[in-house]
Enzyme design. Structure first.
Site, PDB file in Angstrom:
ATOM      1  N   ASN A 144      -2.112   0.167   6.645  1.00 35.77           N
ATOM      2  CA  ASN A 144      -1.573  -1.061   7.242  1.00 35.77           C
ATOM      3  C   ASN A 144      -0.654  -1.859   6.299  1.00 35.77           C
ATOM      4  O   ASN A 144      -0.592  -3.080   6.357  1.00 35.77           O
ATOM      5  CB  ASN A 144      -2.713  -1.928   7.796  1.00 35.77           C
ATOM      6  CG  ASN A 144      -3.683  -2.399   6.740  1.00 35.77           C
ATOM      7  OD1 ASN A 144      -3.606  -1.969   5.591  1.00 35.77           O
ATOM      8  ND2 ASN A 144      -4.592  -3.270   7.109  1.00 35.77           N
ATOM      9  N   TYR A 174     -12.390  -2.227  -3.689  1.00 40.65           N
ATOM     10  CA  TYR A 174     -12.898  -2.441  -2.319  1.00 40.65           C
ATOM     11  C   TYR A 174     -14.429  -2.403  -2.242  1.00 40.65           C
ATOM     12  O   TYR A 174     -14.972  -2.141  -1.172  1.00 40.65           O
ATOM     13  CB  TYR A 174     -12.308  -1.394  -1.375  1.00 40.65           C
ATOM     14  CG  TYR A 174     -10.902  -1.720  -0.899  1.00 40.65           C
ATOM     15  CD1 TYR A 174     -10.648  -2.855  -0.126  1.00 40.65           C
ATOM     16  CD2 TYR A 174      -9.832  -0.881  -1.182  1.00 40.65           C
ATOM     17  CE1 TYR A 174      -9.373  -3.153   0.333  1.00 40.65           C
ATOM     18  CE2 TYR A 174      -8.541  -1.172  -0.726  1.00 40.65           C
ATOM     19  CZ  TYR A 174      -8.341  -2.314   0.028  1.00 40.65           C
ATOM     20  OH  TYR A 174      -7.074  -2.605   0.492  1.00 40.65           O
ATOM     21  N   HIS A 217      -2.156  -5.588   1.660  1.00 44.65           N
ATOM     22  CA  HIS A 217      -3.465  -6.230   1.523  1.00 44.65           C
ATOM     23  C   HIS A 217      -3.258  -7.648   1.033  1.00 44.65           C
ATOM     24  O   HIS A 217      -2.327  -7.908   0.260  1.00 44.65           O
ATOM     25  CB  HIS A 217      -4.330  -5.470   0.499  1.00 44.65           C
ATOM     26  CG  HIS A 217      -5.550  -6.239   0.092  1.00 44.65           C
ATOM     27  ND1 HIS A 217      -6.713  -6.237   0.830  1.00 44.65           N
ATOM     28  CD2 HIS A 217      -5.761  -7.095  -0.956  1.00 44.65           C
ATOM     29  CE1 HIS A 217      -7.587  -7.047   0.245  1.00 44.65           C
ATOM     30  NE2 HIS A 217      -7.035  -7.573  -0.839  1.00 44.65           N
ATOM     31  N   LYS A 219       0.824  -1.221   0.000  1.00 45.13           N
ATOM     32  CA  LYS A 219       0.000   0.000   0.000  1.00 45.13           C
ATOM     33  C   LYS A 219       0.860   1.274   0.000  1.00 45.13           C
ATOM     34  O   LYS A 219       2.066   1.222   0.300  1.00 45.13           O
ATOM     35  CB  LYS A 219      -0.922  -0.036   1.228  1.00 45.13           C
ATOM     36  CG  LYS A 219      -1.902  -1.207   1.209  1.00 45.13           C
ATOM     37  CD  LYS A 219      -2.911  -1.101   2.335  1.00 45.13           C
ATOM     38  CE  LYS A 219      -3.876  -2.265   2.303  1.00 45.13           C
ATOM     39  NZ  LYS A 219      -4.965  -2.117   3.307  1.00 45.13           N
ATOM     40  N   GLU A 238     -10.037 -10.392  -7.184  1.00 44.28           N
ATOM     41  CA  GLU A 238      -8.958  -9.399  -7.037  1.00 44.28           C
ATOM     42  C   GLU A 238      -7.851  -9.602  -8.080  1.00 44.28           C
ATOM     43  O   GLU A 238      -7.319  -8.630  -8.616  1.00 44.28           O
ATOM     44  CB  GLU A 238      -8.393  -9.474  -5.619  1.00 44.28           C
ATOM     45  CG  GLU A 238      -9.410  -9.011  -4.592  1.00 44.28           C
ATOM     46  CD  GLU A 238      -8.938  -9.112  -3.154  1.00 44.28           C
ATOM     47  OE1 GLU A 238      -7.813  -9.598  -2.912  1.00 44.28           O
ATOM     48  OE2 GLU A 238      -9.697  -8.682  -2.271  1.00 44.28           O
TER      49      GLU A 238
HETATM   50  P1  CMP Z   1      -7.283  -4.691   3.808  1.00 47.16           P
HETATM   51  O1  CMP Z   1      -6.732  -6.007   4.179  1.00 47.16           O
HETATM   52  O2  CMP Z   1      -6.786  -4.041   2.565  1.00 47.16           O
HETATM   53  O3  CMP Z   1      -8.876  -4.801   3.715  1.00 47.16           O
HETATM   54  C1  CMP Z   1      -9.730  -3.702   3.914  1.00 47.16           C
HETATM   55  C2  CMP Z   1      -9.011  -2.514   4.440  1.00 47.16           C
HETATM   56  O4  CMP Z   1      -9.834  -1.574   5.093  1.00 47.16           O
HETATM   57  C3  CMP Z   1      -8.032  -2.935   5.542  1.00 47.16           C
HETATM   58  O5  CMP Z   1      -6.988  -3.665   5.010  1.00 47.16           O
HETATM   59  C4  CMP Z   1      -7.673  -1.594   6.126  1.00 47.16           C
HETATM   60  O6  CMP Z   1      -6.769  -0.863   5.299  1.00 47.16           O
HETATM   61  C5  CMP Z   1      -9.034  -0.915   6.082  1.00 47.16           C
HETATM   62  N1  CMP Z   1      -9.748  -1.023   7.375  1.00 47.16           N
HETATM   63  C6  CMP Z   1     -10.269  -2.124   7.942  1.00 47.16           C
HETATM   64  N2  CMP Z   1     -10.871  -1.824   9.113  1.00 47.16           N
HETATM   65  C7  CMP Z   1     -10.735  -0.508   9.268  1.00 47.16           C
HETATM   66  C8  CMP Z   1     -11.160   0.409  10.265  1.00 47.16           C
HETATM   67  N3  CMP Z   1     -11.832   0.001  11.340  1.00 47.16           N
HETATM   68  N4  CMP Z   1     -10.834   1.699  10.103  1.00 47.16           N
HETATM   69  C9  CMP Z   1     -10.159   2.118   9.000  1.00 47.16           C
HETATM   70  N5  CMP Z   1      -9.744   1.291   8.020  1.00 47.16           N
HETATM   71  C10 CMP Z   1     -10.023   0.003   8.144  1.00 47.16           C
END
Ligand code: CMP
Length: 137
Positions: A112, A49, A115, A9, A126
């Site tokens: 984070n 998403y 993904h 990311k 995906e």
């Molecule tokens: P990802 O594994 O890419 O799948 C969905 C994404 O949404 C997740 O990683 C985070 O980047 C984001 N995400 C999930 N939960 C939250 C949350 N509570 N607040 C903000 N972002 C979130």
């Protein structure tokens, strides 16, 4: 052999962690079948998403995912989907197991670092979102 989709990311790319993350993938036996660097538009992030469209964080997540470049990869290994999720660690890095990608490189629950697909069905969607069949032979 199973395939999964991985995204490095924008937070991780901006911090210069992409090489370290790719090295962890290879050290853990994942084969990179295809890889590209892209800068998603907000619409492209929203399409990716779409399953989260009713979540309160959807708009912010899509803004973040289109805020800089990403690296998307198709990874292959036995049980790649579950194995990569274990290697990533929990979505919230404060809950991620020590030594996982997110424990090492993620900033917070949204930014984070990486993904990974969460099921065979989402991996199919995906992978085909970013790659044609020809690119992953
Ligand atoms: P990802 O594994 O890419 O799948 C969905 C994404 O949404 C997740 O990683 C985070 O980047 C984001 N995400 C999930 N939960 C939250 C949350 N509570 N607040 C903000 N972002 C979130």
């Amino acid at each position: 052999m199973e395939k999964t989709l991985s995204i490095i990311k924008p937070d991780a790319l901006k911090s210069g962690y992409s090489g370290k993350i790719i090295a962890m993938l290879e050290e853990n036996g994942f084969v990179i079948k295809a890889m590209k660097k892209l800068h998603l538009t907000k619409k492209q992030a929203e399409g990716f998403y779409i399953v989260h469209k009713d979540r309160p964080f959807y708009d912010s997540l899509c803004a973040f995912m289109s805020s800089g470049s990403v690296i998307v990869m198709v990874l292959e290994k036995e049980n790649a989907i579950a194995g990569y999720r274990t290697l990533m660690g929990a979505t919230d890095p404060s809950k991620a197991q020590t030594g996982t990608i997110r424990s090492l490189y993620a900033k917070n629950i949204e930014e984070n670092a990486v993904h990974g697909s969460d099921s065979k069905e989402s991996a199919d969607f995906e992978i085909s979102y970013f790659f044609s069949r020809l690119e992953i032979i």
